[in-house]
Design an enzyme around this catalytic site. Structure first.
Site, PDB file in Angstrom:
ATOM      1  N   HIS A  36      75.346  78.648  14.283  1.00  0.00           N
ATOM      2  CA  HIS A  36      74.897  79.370  15.493  1.00  0.00           C
ATOM      3  C   HIS A  36      74.195  78.457  16.494  1.00  0.00           C
ATOM      4  O   HIS A  36      73.030  78.654  16.825  1.00  0.00           O
ATOM      5  CB  HIS A  36      74.017  80.570  15.142  1.00  0.00           C
ATOM      6  CG  HIS A  36      73.008  80.361  14.041  1.00  0.00           C
ATOM      7  ND1 HIS A  36      72.095  79.345  14.060  1.00  0.00           N
ATOM      8  CD2 HIS A  36      72.783  81.049  12.889  1.00  0.00           C
ATOM      9  CE1 HIS A  36      71.350  79.416  12.984  1.00  0.00           C
ATOM     10  NE2 HIS A  36      71.752  80.430  12.254  1.00  0.00           N
ATOM     11  N   ASP A  42      77.019  85.601  13.098  1.00  0.00           N
ATOM     12  CA  ASP A  42      75.600  85.753  12.758  1.00  0.00           C
ATOM     13  C   ASP A  42      75.169  87.207  12.938  1.00  0.00           C
ATOM     14  O   ASP A  42      73.999  87.475  13.236  1.00  0.00           O
ATOM     15  CB  ASP A  42      74.703  84.819  13.584  1.00  0.00           C
ATOM     16  CG  ASP A  42      73.332  84.638  12.958  1.00  0.00           C
ATOM     17  OD1 ASP A  42      73.161  84.972  11.770  1.00  0.00           O
ATOM     18  OD2 ASP A  42      72.411  84.186  13.664  1.00  0.00           O
ATOM     19  N   LYS A  80      73.411  77.085   1.885  1.00  0.00           N
ATOM     20  CA  LYS A  80      72.727  77.289   3.162  1.00  0.00           C
ATOM     21  C   LYS A  80      71.330  76.684   3.142  1.00  0.00           C
ATOM     22  O   LYS A  80      70.539  76.964   2.247  1.00  0.00           O
ATOM     23  CB  LYS A  80      72.636  78.805   3.441  1.00  0.00           C
ATOM     24  CG  LYS A  80      71.883  79.186   4.712  1.00  0.00           C
ATOM     25  CD  LYS A  80      72.658  78.830   5.968  1.00  0.00           C
ATOM     26  CE  LYS A  80      71.829  79.016   7.232  1.00  0.00           C
ATOM     27  NZ  LYS A  80      72.017  80.312   7.858  1.00  0.00           N
TER      28      LYS A  80
HETATM   29  O1  DOR Z   1      68.308  86.253  14.220  1.00  0.00           O
HETATM   30  C1  DOR Z   1      68.494  85.976  13.052  1.00  0.00           C
HETATM   31  N1  DOR Z   1      68.554  86.934  12.106  1.00  0.00           N
HETATM   32  N2  DOR Z   1      68.591  84.704  12.694  1.00  0.00           N
HETATM   33  C2  DOR Z   1      68.642  84.316  11.414  1.00  0.00           C
HETATM   34  O2  DOR Z   1      68.711  83.125  11.163  1.00  0.00           O
HETATM   35  C3  DOR Z   1      68.545  85.309  10.325  1.00  0.00           C
HETATM   36  C4  DOR Z   1      68.982  86.641  10.793  1.00  0.00           C
HETATM   37  C5  DOR Z   1      68.629  87.776   9.843  1.00  0.00           C
HETATM   38  O3  DOR Z   1      68.824  87.620   8.631  1.00  0.00           O
HETATM   39  O4  DOR Z   1      68.169  88.815  10.312  1.00  0.00           O
HETATM   40 ZN    ZN Z   2      72.396  83.880  10.254  1.00  0.00          ZN
END
Ligand code: DOR
Ligand code: ZN
Length: 350
Positions: free
Chosen positions: A180, A253, A105
């Protein structure tokens, strides 16, 4: 796939979640059942503290997840490596060869939650990317620039121009999942790219546009990164997800944060959608009159891209209303799920 004549139910091959945040410790044990109930496999994000950047750390994290699974659960976590400026290509190769790592990632440093150790310049990980290209290890990309001069709603589109397009051009053999996606530009980029470039789409980016964050006041539970964009972008994402194209697949996500961390002066980014993810997605396919394409998006396109077998077994969703609770408890934390308080018109049969 079989559909009842009146489309009152839909049976599809067991789906996978190609992007999820399971966290660790007690919260992980609390949220894991939601994902394991819905999905056979999931790509597990490595943005823990400290990040999962070695084969040993990923193995230990995987063992922690397996130990926390509810009795009788049939669920396989697919682990990822968090890329840092100093990542050793040999670590990636070893972990991929042993089957511990499924992918790696790329978080641009400081782009989002848990990205402080991310990559400051893709040039710094060039040897790692070359190794990944050679061995066929997928690169999963959080596609936003972090340049504070770029408007937050433009950060994904600018990332395509500044980083992703050159990368895909220079490394034509590298498998890339643009994670995403939130913009019409990303849909276009992935559509036009060769078959080694694909994208995941979340439920929230199919359901909400940026107005949701400001509906009658500030709405922290509609805030995630990349942030939801204008309506025209939501419509482009819905068209892509339901198009039947093999390049787009399911990645929730799901990113749980305790209520107090969201409802704060500086609230965390992340939407917890795992509990009703399939119900949320199928509503979109139903509204778009594309139920016959749901199986490809949820269960077929992802394995084909990753070169993994399709799951055996099926799940059934039926047109039966379900009320999403206002809050859920996980590991002692209260978390507000996506669609809290709403009624969804489809339910997963158990
Ligand atoms: O909204 C998000 N939350 N986007 C991300 O890329 C990480 C994630 C998180 O780990 O809370
Ligand atoms: Zn994510």
């Amino acid at each position: 796939m079989t559909t009842a004549p009146n489309r009152s139910s839909l049976t599809i091959t067991r789906p996978d979640d190609w992007h999820v945040h399971l966290r660790d410790g007690a919260v992980m044990a609390g949220v894991l059942g939601h994902t394991a109930r819905q999905f056979a496999r999931a790509i597990v994000m490595p943005n823990l503290s400290p990040p999962i950047s070695s084969e040993a750390a990923a193995e230990a994290y995987r063992a922690q997840i397996m130990a926390a699974l509810p009795d009788g659960a049939d669920f396989t976590p697919l682990m990822t490596c968090y890329l840092t400026d100093g990542i050793n290509p040999a670590e990636l190769e070893r972990g991929f060869a042993s089957g511990v790592f499924t992918a790696a990632k790329l978080y641009p440093a400081h782009a989002t939650t848990g990205s402080a150790h991310g990559v400051t310049d893709v040039a710094n990980i060039r040897p790692a990317l070359e190794a990944m290209e050679r061995i066929g290890m997928p690169l999963l990309v959080h596609g936003e620039v972090t340049d504070p001069a770029v408007d937050i709603f433009d950060r994904e589109a600018v990332f395509i121009d500044r980083v992703l397009a050159p990368l895909v051009r220079d490394m034509p053999g590298l498998k890339v999942v643009f994670e995403h996606i939130t913009t019409a530009q990303a849909v276009q980029f992935v559509t036009d790219a060769p078959a080694n470039v694909a994208a995941t789409i979340t439920p929230q980016h199919l359901h909400i546009n940026r107005n949701a964050m400001f509906a009658g006041g500030i709405r922290p539970h509609a805030y995630c990164l990349p942030v939801a964009k204008r309506e025209e972008h939501r419509l482009a994402l819905r068209a892509a997800a339901t198009s039947g194209s093999a390049k787009f697949f399911l990645g929730t996500d799901s990113a749980p944060h305790a209520v107090a961390a969201k409802e704060a002066a500086c609230g965390c980014a992340g939407i917890f959608n795992a509990p009703y993810a399939l119900e949320s997605y199928i509503t979109v396919f139903d509204d778009e009159d594309a139920l016959d394409r749901f199986e490809a998006f949820a269960s077929l396109n992802g394995p084909a891209f990753y070169g993994l077998p399709v799951n055996s077994g099926t799940i059934t969703l039926e047109r039966r209303p379900v009320i999403v609770p206002d809050q859920l408890e996980a590991g002692g934390a209260l978390i507000v799920p996506f669609h809290a308080g709403e009624t969804l018109s489809w339910s997963l049969c158990t």
